[in-house]
Every structure is written in structure tokens, then in C-alpha cells.
Design a protein around this motif. Sequence first.
Motif, PDB file in Angstrom:
ATOM      1  N   SER A 161       4.654   2.871  -5.981  1.00 52.55           N
ATOM      2  CA  SER A 161       5.238   4.013  -5.274  1.00 52.55           C
ATOM      3  C   SER A 161       5.763   5.034  -6.269  1.00 52.55           C
ATOM      4  N   GLU A 168       1.710   6.817  -2.619  1.00 52.29           N
ATOM      5  CA  GLU A 168       1.665   5.368  -2.407  1.00 52.29           C
ATOM      6  C   GLU A 168       0.266   4.863  -2.740  1.00 52.29           C
ATOM      7  N   THR A 194      -1.018   7.024   0.848  1.00 55.39           N
ATOM      8  CA  THR A 194       0.124   7.913   1.060  1.00 55.39           C
ATOM      9  C   THR A 194       0.237   8.371   2.517  1.00 55.39           C
ATOM     10  N   TYR A 441       4.185  -2.670   2.873  1.00 62.14           N
ATOM     11  CA  TYR A 441       3.651  -3.175   1.609  1.00 62.14           C
ATOM     12  C   TYR A 441       3.037  -4.561   1.736  1.00 62.14           C
TER      13      TYR A 441
END
Length: 442
Positions: A161, A168, A194, A441
Motif C-alpha cells: 500500500s 494498492e 487500487t 487484503y
Amino acid sequence: MENETKTGSNFFKSEPISVWILSGLLIIAFIADILFLPIYALLFVSIIFCVIFVVLFMVLSKSAKLQRDTIIERNESKSVLSGIGDAVIVYDTDFNVIFFNSTAERLFKIKSNDILGHKLTPNDIQKENWQILIQTVFSSLAPRVINHSREGEYPQVVDISFQDPEIEFRVTTILVKDENQKNISFIKIIHDRTAQILALRSSTEFITIASHQLRGPLTEINWALDTLKNATELNDTNKTIATGAAEAGKNLLRRIDEFLSVAKIDEGRFGYNFVDTDLLEYLGTILNEILPQARSAGIKIYFDRPTEDIPHVMIDPKQLSIALVNILENAIRYNIQNGEVIVKVDKVEDSPFLAISIRDTGIGIPEESLGKLFTKFFRSDNAVRSQTEGSGLGLYIAKGIIESHGGKIKAESELNRGTIITFTLPTDPKFIPKSEIPQEYL
């Protein structure tokens, strides 16, 4: 075919000069033999020279074919890597860049001509426009990294990140070895997540804000309805209406609390306080608390206690009870009249885990729905027909809580015969995640 011919001829041109010198020397020696050797010796030497030339030709032909196949294979690999929608970087064990596809050019705003053949080092972070690239290659330099792989195991998968700008990445690193198992290069595949992550965060933030805004007024409404239903001035009809409204308000408040729990789990801030716990005693307490609900529904609950000693576990009793109650309530709600719920604890063979199973005799889950069972807002068609009310969040919350305890959860089911929900808990605290990981994540 023309390309293959060119490839073969190029090989002969690039073959080490020593091979051609040896061939020339053999020809000179053969001519000398013709001039000076007797006929019988010349015949023998001629045979030897023919054999040598045949062997040499076969070796050169085989080498040329191997070289041609290698070039073709390499070109095919480059075509595949170039066609991937993600950014791809290939570098050798000394970090010399040998491939940089067009997606990588666009993502990092670096031309392949400027980077091919360059040896990457952490000091390259000082170069203009190279900061994000270097932090991606050397992830220890990145501001935030979440590792999904064990150290030393490949492929390595990490989430990286960046804050300014907000980016991302999910980066997969593949180790390439030769036929002798020697490390020769690394392939990094960078997937830009992202837009996906920002959209998920926006929806989570909306749920959190909306739920908080609704919870306060609804708490006051519920308090007023509870007061009203107990008022002596109301007749029986009005009391029934007030009682129904109060119950509906409590159900709505539970839904809002579920939304808040989901938002906290998604953001990785649900909050856990792990303590050493006797699991059998803990489960007994939970089952006693839910027993009145089961009796009211005409369901029998059994606790199949293990005969062997069960080691203690590190759990958050408050948070894990949410998961257990969600699973048990489903087992009661979607059961048949006079049905059963059986809770069992077993050691997982050759593993530092305990398996807790909750089996019911209910309506079951269609096979095509099992894969979606632990996702947000999912309810199978037969569950909706059986019980119209339900948010489809209970098992999603249970999954998040159990995974934060270092366990896994799964479901087995047979339609109209019942369902078994099984989850594991580690007996070794090292398997408990050191910190919560946001769902984006995972």
C-alpha cells in the motif's frame, strides 16, 4: 519456416570459433594423409575421419536445434508475459532487469528502454519516478506490506500500500530455476487493485456512518416502546401492538449491530482480547445460554464431550461467542420440528488444532449454494422460503472471527437431511494472527 532457418544459421555463425578451427585442422590433416600415407593406411584413416565428421555434424545439428528451440520458447514466453493484463517485471538473481512489459511501463511511468539491462538497487529510489517501482521490487522499503506467504516459499504473495498517491498492489513473485535447480531469475506480477480497494472502502465507510446514525435514534425508540408496552393504561390490544413494535425494533437494532460488526471486520478493527480458556467449560456455558431458545423452538441440543483431555485454547470469549451463537441460531432456526443439534469437539490428527462441529437435522443447503455460504448477505433459496427474515451476515461474521483466531471454517450439507458446520481453533498460540488483517487484503 523461414524464421527457423534463420535461427539455425545464426547459431552456426555464433558457434565458438574453436569448433571451426578443429574442423579446419581435421581437413588439413586429412589432405596430408592423402599425400603421404600408403593406400592401406589411408583407407583406415579415411574411415576414422568420416566417423569424426559424422559425430561432429550430429553434435552441431543437435546444438543448433537446442538453440533454435530455446529461442522459440523464449519468444513464446515473452509473448505470454507481454499479453498479461498485469505489470510483469523479470530480473536475474543479480537484479538485472531482463523483461519489462508494456503494462509495467504504463503503471510505473518508466520506458522499458530505460530499465532493461539495468541492475536494480535500493539506491534507485532516489531516481525521478522510480520510487514506487523500487519499493515494489524491494518491498521492505514500502510503507505498508502484508505478506500472504511463508518466508522462503514461492510463489511469494504480498499486498503493498502507498499513501501519496493512494495505490494498492498485489505482487506475486515467482522463482525460476534451471534444469539443475539453480536459481536463475525472478518474475514479478503486479496487479493494480487500487480501484477495487477504494470502492470497497467507500462502501464500508458508508455502512459504518449510516449504521451509527441509525443506532442512536433507534435505541431511544426501543426504550420508548419498552416503556409503552408495560404501561398499565393500555388495553390488551394496544399492548400487543406495542410489544410487536418493540420486538421489531430490537430485531432492527440487531441488524444494525451486524452491519457495524461487518464493517469492523472488513476494516480489521473488530478488536480481540485473547485469554487462556478451557474450551469444554466455555462451550457448556454458551450452550446453556442458548438452551431456552432451542426449547422454545422444539429443538434438542446435545453436547458430545470428548473422552480424552482437551488442551486449553487462546480465545476472545466475547467475540468467539458471537460466532458460536450465529452458528447455533442457524442450526435451531433452520431445523425441523423436534429436531436435534449436536455439538462435538475433537483433536485434529497430527495437527495443533481442535475441531468443533455443530450438526443439525434441518433443511440442509443445496450443493450449489455451499460455496457462497460464508459470503456477505447470502441466503440460500430454501432458507429464504423457510425463514423470510434474516440478513445473510451471521456466517460471514462467524468466518471473520474464527479466522482472526487462527482457525478455518467449512460446511457440509445434505438437502433435507441437515448441515454440519466445522471450525478449527489452534492449541498453539503461534498460529493466531499477530494483528487483524482487513478483508480487502485477504
